[in-house]
Design a protein around this motif. Structure first.
Motif, PDB file in Angstrom:
ATOM      1  N   LEU A  14       0.837  -1.208   0.000  1.00  0.00           N
ATOM      2  CA  LEU A  14       0.000   0.000   0.000  1.00  0.00           C
ATOM      3  C   LEU A  14       0.868   1.252   0.000  1.00  0.00           C
ATOM      4  N   SER A  15       1.966   1.216   0.751  1.00  0.00           N
ATOM      5  CA  SER A  15       2.870   2.363   0.809  1.00  0.00           C
ATOM      6  C   SER A  15       3.552   2.604  -0.533  1.00  0.00           C
ATOM      7  N   MET A  17       2.385   1.837  -3.503  1.00  0.00           N
ATOM      8  CA  MET A  17       1.416   2.409  -4.437  1.00  0.00           C
ATOM      9  C   MET A  17       1.167   3.884  -4.135  1.00  0.00           C
ATOM     10  N   ALA A  18       1.080   4.236  -2.860  1.00  0.00           N
ATOM     11  CA  ALA A  18       0.894   5.642  -2.490  1.00  0.00           C
ATOM     12  C   ALA A  18       2.055   6.486  -2.994  1.00  0.00           C
ATOM     13  N   ARG A  21       1.869   7.017  -6.751  1.00  0.00           N
ATOM     14  CA  ARG A  21       0.798   7.947  -7.127  1.00  0.00           C
ATOM     15  C   ARG A  21       1.018   9.352  -6.561  1.00  0.00           C
ATOM     16  N   VAL A  73      -5.049  -2.980  -5.441  1.00  0.00           N
ATOM     17  CA  VAL A  73      -4.426  -1.899  -4.675  1.00  0.00           C
ATOM     18  C   VAL A  73      -4.423  -0.598  -5.472  1.00  0.00           C
ATOM     19  N   ARG A  77      -6.320   2.724  -4.298  1.00  0.00           N
ATOM     20  CA  ARG A  77      -5.575   3.965  -4.063  1.00  0.00           C
ATOM     21  C   ARG A  77      -6.202   5.126  -4.804  1.00  0.00           C
ATOM     22  N   GLU A  80      -9.220   6.155  -2.961  1.00  0.00           N
ATOM     23  CA  GLU A  80      -8.880   6.854  -1.724  1.00  0.00           C
ATOM     24  C   GLU A  80      -8.512   8.309  -2.003  1.00  0.00           C
ATOM     25  N   GLU A  81      -7.846   8.548  -3.110  1.00  0.00           N
ATOM     26  CA  GLU A  81      -7.486   9.919  -3.488  1.00  0.00           C
ATOM     27  C   GLU A  81      -8.716  10.779  -3.747  1.00  0.00           C
ATOM     28  N   ALA A  86     -11.096   3.192   0.617  1.00  0.00           N
ATOM     29  CA  ALA A  86      -9.694   2.795   0.653  1.00  0.00           C
ATOM     30  C   ALA A  86      -9.601   1.270   0.620  1.00  0.00           C
ATOM     31  N   PHE A  87      -8.372   0.766   0.577  1.00  0.00           N
ATOM     32  CA  PHE A  87      -8.156  -0.682   0.511  1.00  0.00           C
ATOM     33  C   PHE A  87      -8.816  -1.388   1.695  1.00  0.00           C
TER      34      PHE A  87
END
Length: 263
Positions: A14-15, A17-18, A21, A73, A77, A80-81, A86-87
């Motif tokens: 997850l980190s 992918m963040a 992005r 994921v 993501r 979530e943006e 979120a996931f």
């Protein structure tokens, strides 16, 4: 791998992918994507998972499942943006659904009803809660056409709209063959679709999954075509330069060779 380390790996993914992005320091390609542009990759990865399973290649399956998880994921993501979800919400939703669909395991539900009947009843309740009233509501439009045809037919069959036996479907296929042969150019697309839809119905009523049947036919055709090319090469011939009669002779030779091996 311990439960804690497994959780750490999910957090790591997850980190990553963040970071990819991130609007300032992220990857230009990843930042440019949206739900629509990523959707084809999601479908492709699902098929690559199926291919690894078919080949019984567990190392490949591990890799392909990771590629498919990346798609989940990625979509989560982007959502979530947009402050949509979120996931963790995705995981919670499927966990809630699984518990709701297995009340005999996770609750005080009926333990006498068969699993299939219970599953279909619960799914019907879920569709009703979403305001879906038609028996064919909820069949995803983005499914491959062959798979969607089978699902639509199964939904219709649940409410009694089905041939009582395969003979009716056989007659329908013959009817559609005639209509395709007699169709004008403007009508051929529709009539060709009707023929394929009728063929799916006939295969389904014979207790065979149409997708499995066509995959097997594709594999057989590919195997025999490669065999023809190899046989031509052994004879110092170029397959593409042969006329249709010579190519057909190679096809029959390959078929005969296969029959001899299984005899």
């Amino acid at each position: 791998m311990t439960a804690a380390s497994r959780h750490d790996q999910i957090d790591r993914l997850l980190s990553i992918m963040a970071t990819l992005r991130d609007p300032v320091n992220g990857c230009e390609w990843d930042r440019a994507q949206d739900f629509a542009s990523i959707a084809p990759y999601t479908i492709e990865e699902a098929y690559e998972v199926a291919d690894a399973i078919e080949r019984a290649d567990l190392p490949a399956l591990r890799e392909e499942l990771g590629d498919l998880l990346l798609q989940v994921v990625f979509h989560a993501r982007m959502a979530e943006e947009q402050d949509a979800f979120a996931f963790a919400d995705v995981a919670a939703a499927i966990s809630d659904k699984l518990e709701a669909r297995h009340p005999h395991i996770f609750g005080e539900g009926d333990t006498e009803t068969g699993q299939t009947e219970r599953w279909e009843k619960l799914k019907a309740q879920e569709r009703a809660a979403k305001g879906e009233t038609s028996a064919v509501d909820g069949v995803a439009g983005a499914l491959p056409a062959l798979m969607r045809a089978e699902k639509l037919q199964k939904r219709a069959a649940r409410v009694g709209f089905d041939w009582p036996d395969p003979s009716g479907a056989e007659d329908k296929v013959r009817e559609e063959l005639v209509e395709l042969a007699e169709a004008s150019d403007a009508e051929k697309l529709e009539e060709a679709g009707d023929l394929l839809f009728a063929a799916v119905n006939l295969v389904r009523l014979n207790g065979i999954a149409p997708e499995d049947a066509l995959r097997a036919a594709n594999a057989k055709f590919e195997r025999r075509f490669r065999g023809m090319e190899a046989l031509a090469s052994q004879r110092d011939e170029v397959f593409a330069d042969l006329d249709l009669d010579a190519q057909e002779a190679l096809w029959q030779a390959v078929k005969a060779s296969e029959r001899a091996k299984t005899a």
